[in-house]
Design a protein around this motif. Sequence first.
Motif, mmCIF file in Angstrom:
data_model
loop_
_atom_site.group_PDB
_atom_site.id
_atom_site.type_symbol
_atom_site.label_atom_id
_atom_site.label_comp_id
_atom_site.label_asym_id
_atom_site.label_seq_id
_atom_site.Cartn_x
_atom_site.Cartn_y
_atom_site.Cartn_z
ATOM 1 N N SER A 133 8.269 -17.011 3.016
ATOM 2 C CA SER A 133 8.962 -18.335 2.798
ATOM 3 C C SER A 133 7.733 -19.426 3.607
ATOM 4 C CB SER A 133 10.336 -18.471 3.595
ATOM 5 O OG SER A 133 10.065 -18.402 5.114
ATOM 6 N N ALA A 134 7.953 -20.584 3.307
ATOM 7 C CA ALA A 134 7.258 -21.556 3.828
ATOM 8 C C ALA A 134 7.347 -21.568 5.401
ATOM 9 C CB ALA A 134 7.642 -23.190 3.175
ATOM 10 N N GLU A 135 8.618 -21.658 5.668
ATOM 11 C CA GLU A 135 8.916 -21.509 7.286
ATOM 12 C C GLU A 135 8.192 -20.589 7.964
ATOM 13 O OE1 GLU A 135 12.480 -20.310 10.098
ATOM 14 O OE2 GLU A 135 12.804 -20.875 7.943
ATOM 15 N N LEU A 136 8.018 -19.291 7.386
ATOM 16 C CA LEU A 136 7.344 -17.873 7.952
ATOM 17 C C LEU A 136 5.987 -18.275 7.821
ATOM 18 C CD1 LEU A 136 9.498 -14.961 6.635
ATOM 19 C CD2 LEU A 136 9.412 -15.881 8.945
ATOM 20 N N TYR A 140 4.142 -17.785 11.357
ATOM 21 C CA TYR A 140 3.316 -16.541 11.535
ATOM 22 C C TYR A 140 2.219 -16.585 10.672
ATOM 23 C CZ TYR A 140 7.918 -15.120 13.642
ATOM 24 O OH TYR A 140 8.805 -15.184 14.371
ATOM 25 N N LEU A 141 2.174 -17.041 9.665
ATOM 26 C CA LEU A 141 0.849 -16.928 9.018
ATOM 27 C C LEU A 141 -0.451 -17.572 9.392
ATOM 28 C CD1 LEU A 141 -0.881 -15.558 6.655
ATOM 29 C CD2 LEU A 141 0.215 -17.396 4.746
ATOM 30 N N LYS A 142 -0.068 -19.120 9.753
ATOM 31 C CA LYS A 142 -1.122 -20.035 10.106
ATOM 32 C C LYS A 142 -1.833 -19.462 11.263
ATOM 33 C CE LYS A 142 -0.745 -24.710 8.546
ATOM 34 N NZ LYS A 142 -0.062 -26.097 8.936
ATOM 35 N N PRO A 143 -0.918 -19.232 12.617
ATOM 36 C CA PRO A 143 -1.556 -18.828 13.663
ATOM 37 C C PRO A 143 -2.658 -17.426 13.446
ATOM 38 C CG PRO A 143 0.459 -18.787 14.104
ATOM 39 C CD PRO A 143 0.517 -19.183 12.764
ATOM 40 N N LEU A 144 -1.843 -16.722 12.559
ATOM 41 C CA LEU A 144 -2.722 -15.382 12.324
ATOM 42 C C LEU A 144 -4.120 -15.603 11.657
ATOM 43 C CD1 LEU A 144 -2.168 -12.248 12.569
ATOM 44 C CD2 LEU A 144 -1.307 -12.298 10.265
ATOM 45 N N MET A 145 -3.934 -16.349 10.495
ATOM 46 C CA MET A 145 -5.357 -16.935 9.950
ATOM 47 C C MET A 145 -6.209 -17.631 10.793
ATOM 48 S SD MET A 145 -4.029 -18.311 6.128
ATOM 49 C CE MET A 145 -3.337 -19.668 6.707
ATOM 50 N N ASN A 146 -5.660 -18.169 11.836
ATOM 51 C CA ASN A 146 -6.571 -19.065 12.692
ATOM 52 C C ASN A 146 -7.095 -18.135 13.971
ATOM 53 O OD1 ASN A 146 -7.821 -21.356 13.233
ATOM 54 N ND2 ASN A 146 -6.254 -21.780 15.133
ATOM 55 N N VAL A 257 18.068 -13.675 9.522
ATOM 56 C CA VAL A 257 17.927 -13.169 8.257
ATOM 57 C C VAL A 257 16.648 -14.143 7.518
ATOM 58 C CG1 VAL A 257 20.237 -12.276 7.669
ATOM 59 C CG2 VAL A 257 19.710 -14.951 7.194
ATOM 60 N N THR A 258 16.569 -15.250 8.007
ATOM 61 C CA THR A 258 15.132 -15.787 7.451
ATOM 62 C C THR A 258 14.013 -15.322 7.528
ATOM 63 O OG1 THR A 258 15.332 -17.420 9.426
ATOM 64 C CG2 THR A 258 16.311 -18.218 7.313
ATOM 65 N N ASN A 259 13.962 -14.211 8.474
ATOM 66 C CA ASN A 259 12.405 -13.428 8.738
ATOM 67 C C ASN A 259 12.324 -12.563 7.809
ATOM 68 O OD1 ASN A 259 12.513 -14.833 11.042
ATOM 69 N ND2 ASN A 259 12.222 -12.999 12.460
#
Length: 422
Positions: A133-136, A140-146, A257-259
């Motif tokens: 989801s956009a929230e996840l 999580y994804l943004k700092p991982l990519m960075n 559950v949003t995770n």
Amino acid sequence: MLRLILQEACLLPMADLRFNDSIMSALFLSDKIKSLHPQYQKFLQEEVYPIELHIITHPFRQSLPVLQKLRTKAKEQKLWAPHLSEHDGGPGLTMVEFAQISELLGTSPLGHYIFNCNAPDIGNMELMHQFASAELKEKYLKPLMNGDIRSCFAMTEPAFAGSNPIDMGTTAVREGDHYIINGHKWFTTAADGAAFTIVMALTDPHNASPYLRASMIIVPLDNPGYQLIRNIPIMGDAGEDYMSHGEVKFTNCKVPVTNLIGEEGKGFALAQARLGPGRIHHCMRWIGICERAFDLMCQRAVARKLRDDKVLAHQQMIQFWIAESRAEINAARLMVLHTADAMEKEGAKAVKNEISTIKFFVADVLMKVLDRAIQIHGALGITDDTLLSFWYRHERGARIYDGPDEVHKTSLAKSILKKYIS
Ligand SMILES: Cc1cc2nc3c(=O)[nH]c(=O)nc-3n(C[C@H](O)[C@H](O)[C@H](O)COP(=O)(O)OP(=O)(O)OC[C@H]3O[C@@H](n4cnc5c(N)ncnc54)[C@H](O)[C@@H]3O)c2cc1C
């Protein structure tokens, strides 16, 4: 004379030899790769090859500041995360182009980490890109990519055969807006120091279809219900940080559950989506290792003196190993690039057989080339004075993870034989 020819052929700088000598990858050379490849090559030669042996033979954490500096440099030189799109801060390569860069980075045990495209982060990034989801993605994804955080992936369990990932004991039971996760996993690569894991857990254990029982859920690893029990020693080496393989436990581990990634019950399909490109990435990295081992093999063959002014390279057996290794590496590269090309054009499902083929074939080439390189080095080959023993220990798993050889061979043979059964 032979000595001279061999010296000319083999004592060229390793990466030049590989890149120029490779008719195979020339078939797939794009303008982008022609421009980018030398930049990565220069970075590896100047910054990484000189320090890699020291780093992998010392406690890994000691080297994190040095590695962090190199990661910053990679960003400054716009070489960061070669698997990412331009929108996400990468160069926007096709799968074939990335495969070629991945091979080059594979020539050092530190290559993929420095450029933030190491497993399991790369697989998790690809999975989240497609299904989170956009929230996840934001969290999580943004700092991982960075490169600000690391991640891991917890699917395999000690009590169940991991070759068939539909069987597992870990459960995620829904209570209101949360899942309560309980289970025991192992071989959670890079768990030590990771910020979150993607855990595979049964959300509908009694579903008639075993393929619809599990889901993938993100668990931040500061959760009190999560425990890293130990870094599992691999052939004597417990590893640390991103080089670790964790045994982990979830005890009444409560997450929103949003995770959930994607839809509930679609964990198996997500695992397949994650593994397809992942296997191509591994294969290209292994070819990089093969090239480095091949280079060491040739260097040692011409340098090691025997009696009567002979060197190892004069021995026919050694020449056979060099010729066989060259042929096998070239074949492996062509097969992997072909699979990457076909996957890009036709999608992962269409190239299932090709992926199975490269998974066991390239792992086998890797084992053979590493073994020959060690044999040519004699006792030196099993010391930690070259990269060979590190790779021999750490890459034996290549024939096991992401599907053992036997599973891929069976799957390929069945698919072929189907056409012969009327
Ligand atoms: C270095 C390394 C890193 C890993 N990283 C991760 C990770 O990050 N996350 C994660 O979840 N897991 C990870 N794994 C686990 C990996 O995915 C499993 O080891 C793999 O799926 C095999 O499962 P298993 O070890 O339980 O072997 P088993 O399933 O017990 O199989 C044992 C052996 O039996 C044979 N076999 C199994 N099935 C068949 C069959 N159908 N036909 C014929 N022979 C068969 C094969 O020879 C196989 O090697 C990692 C493993 C290694 C070695």
